[in-house]
Design a protein around this motif. Sequence first.
Motif, PDB file in Angstrom:
ATOM      1  N   MET A 148       0.826  -1.210   0.000  1.00 42.08           N
ATOM      2  CA  MET A 148       0.000   0.000   0.000  1.00 42.08           C
ATOM      3  C   MET A 148       0.859   1.257   0.000  1.00 42.08           C
ATOM      4  O   MET A 148       2.064   1.213   0.265  1.00 42.08           O
ATOM      5  CB  MET A 148      -0.892   0.028   1.252  1.00 42.08           C
ATOM      6  CG  MET A 148      -1.910  -1.074   1.355  1.00 42.08           C
ATOM      7  SD  MET A 148      -2.764  -1.007   2.960  1.00 42.08           S
ATOM      8  CE  MET A 148      -1.476  -1.633   4.043  1.00 42.08           C
ATOM      9  N   THR A 149       0.178   2.364  -0.256  1.00 39.54           N
ATOM     10  CA  THR A 149       0.723   3.693   0.008  1.00 39.54           C
ATOM     11  C   THR A 149      -0.141   4.321   1.090  1.00 39.54           C
ATOM     12  O   THR A 149      -1.159   3.759   1.497  1.00 39.54           O
ATOM     13  CB  THR A 149       0.703   4.565  -1.256  1.00 39.54           C
ATOM     14  OG1 THR A 149      -0.668   4.849  -1.591  1.00 39.54           O
ATOM     15  CG2 THR A 149       1.396   3.879  -2.421  1.00 39.54           C
ATOM     16  N   VAL A 200       8.472   7.192   4.005  1.00 43.62           N
ATOM     17  CA  VAL A 200       7.786   5.931   3.713  1.00 43.62           C
ATOM     18  C   VAL A 200       6.831   6.136   2.540  1.00 43.62           C
ATOM     19  O   VAL A 200       5.882   6.906   2.626  1.00 43.62           O
ATOM     20  CB  VAL A 200       7.006   5.429   4.947  1.00 43.62           C
ATOM     21  CG1 VAL A 200       6.133   4.227   4.584  1.00 43.62           C
ATOM     22  CG2 VAL A 200       7.964   5.079   6.076  1.00 43.62           C
ATOM     23  N   LYS A 201       7.104   5.456   1.445  1.00 46.36           N
ATOM     24  CA  LYS A 201       6.245   5.533   0.256  1.00 46.36           C
ATOM     25  C   LYS A 201       5.380   4.282   0.101  1.00 46.36           C
ATOM     26  O   LYS A 201       4.283   4.356  -0.450  1.00 46.36           O
ATOM     27  CB  LYS A 201       7.100   5.736  -0.998  1.00 46.36           C
ATOM     28  CG  LYS A 201       8.048   6.930  -0.925  1.00 46.36           C
ATOM     29  CD  LYS A 201       7.326   8.219  -0.581  1.00 46.36           C
ATOM     30  CE  LYS A 201       8.312   9.382  -0.469  1.00 46.36           C
ATOM     31  NZ  LYS A 201       7.652  10.625   0.019  1.00 46.36           N
ATOM     32  N   GLU A 251       1.970  16.743   1.294  1.00 47.33           N
ATOM     33  CA  GLU A 251       0.842  16.744   0.357  1.00 47.33           C
ATOM     34  C   GLU A 251      -0.117  15.599   0.580  1.00 47.33           C
ATOM     35  O   GLU A 251      -1.328  15.760   0.411  1.00 47.33           O
ATOM     36  CB  GLU A 251       1.367  16.708  -1.092  1.00 47.33           C
ATOM     37  CG  GLU A 251       2.146  17.968  -1.478  1.00 47.33           C
ATOM     38  CD  GLU A 251       2.599  17.935  -2.917  1.00 47.33           C
ATOM     39  OE1 GLU A 251       2.254  16.952  -3.631  1.00 47.33           O
ATOM     40  OE2 GLU A 251       3.293  18.872  -3.344  1.00 47.33           O
ATOM     41  N   GLU A 252       0.375  14.422   0.954  1.00 47.84           N
ATOM     42  CA  GLU A 252      -0.502  13.263   1.107  1.00 47.84           C
ATOM     43  C   GLU A 252      -1.368  13.444   2.353  1.00 47.84           C
ATOM     44  O   GLU A 252      -0.864  13.516   3.474  1.00 47.84           O
ATOM     45  CB  GLU A 252       0.335  11.981   1.209  1.00 47.84           C
ATOM     46  CG  GLU A 252      -0.365  10.732   0.694  1.00 47.84           C
ATOM     47  CD  GLU A 252      -1.650  10.421   1.435  1.00 47.84           C
ATOM     48  OE1 GLU A 252      -2.700  10.305   0.785  1.00 47.84           O
ATOM     49  OE2 GLU A 252      -1.591  10.307   2.671  1.00 47.84           O
ATOM     50  N   GLU A 253      -2.667  13.520   2.145  1.00 48.60           N
ATOM     51  CA  GLU A 253      -3.606  13.895   3.208  1.00 48.60           C
ATOM     52  C   GLU A 253      -3.593  12.920   4.382  1.00 48.60           C
ATOM     53  O   GLU A 253      -3.590  13.342   5.548  1.00 48.60           O
ATOM     54  CB  GLU A 253      -5.017  13.986   2.633  1.00 48.60           C
ATOM     55  CG  GLU A 253      -6.070  14.371   3.658  1.00 48.60           C
ATOM     56  CD  GLU A 253      -7.460  14.415   3.051  1.00 48.60           C
ATOM     57  OE1 GLU A 253      -8.408  14.718   3.792  1.00 48.60           O
ATOM     58  OE2 GLU A 253      -7.589  14.134   1.842  1.00 48.60           O
TER      59      GLU A 253
END
Length: 338
Positions: A148-149, A200-201, A251-253
């Motif tokens: 997952m991301t 962590v991506k 940026e990633e909510e």
Amino acid sequence: MKIVSFVIPCYNSAEYMDKCVESLLPGGEDVEIIIVDDGSVDNTLEIANGYVEKYPTIVKAVHKENGGHGDAVNTGLKNATGLYFKVVDSDDWVDGEAYEKVLETLKRLVAEGNCVDMLLTNYVYEKVYENKQRRMMYSFLFESDKVMTWADMKRNCKGFSILMHSVTYRTELLRECKLDLPKHTFYVDNLFVYEPLPYVKTLYYLNVDFYRYFIGRDGQSVAEQIMIKRIDQQLLVNYRLVDAYDVWSIEEEHLREYMLSFLETITVVSTSLAYVSKDPENLEKVKKLWNYIKEKDSRTYHHLRWGVLGNAMNLPGHLGRYLSVKAYKISQKFMGFN
């Protein structure tokens, strides 16, 4: 190639470290076990060297001057050669059946070219003296058995946090983020988990009860009265968490919201420890913390102050303090205090 480097920080751990080491040995040649003797004055190093002699291709022993838990983790990271890195405290242990599944999963992911940045597993509070257990699972936050991301995160849950017990990081990721924990400071496990998160991506959740976290040993750092005595160290960690990132630039909510939630939880714990202590000096210290957050970033300040846990601290007088302590008790259940 070693799949996992397990680091065991030890300080005068002779009475109980065997259970920890023995629980990790079934990993065989897939793992390395790095026992870091942090300036012990008992026979911790002698025990560690005994394991090295018996298992020379699996166990390493590193002796160093006393620098505290974080410095021992730093030393372990410098000596790690495994693809993944996990800390197991010397009074804790891992579950054998879950251990097999962890290694099988990591080896499969590596073989498939899916070398994820973070593996999440469940942990269990082992309140041995009370003959009680409490499982902490992540199934309501993440789907299991899936690469997952952060965008795949189901939801955020206030007060429920990824802890050192539940996380296994890719070793090079920790080096890429230049993780360097402070010396002679307790509660640095919060930094260990928090600071690498924006790196962590990809992640993977394996729904097994891997880590067994011992609760109840005399002098344990998570005992409430011990935490009050060490409030300056709790605050040092809190300040560093505040300074670590401009969270609003992430940026990633889902990741942004999680990191804000984690920061809120730690700040509520710091504040409530001062309230529980009823010490004017401690109250002044947390007042300075809140003023620092406000001056640094008013948006973060208002988010923390008006969060689900932090909201109680806005109420005046005894009522605000009472509700803040109640919020602390809620956090206490999830963060592993006594």
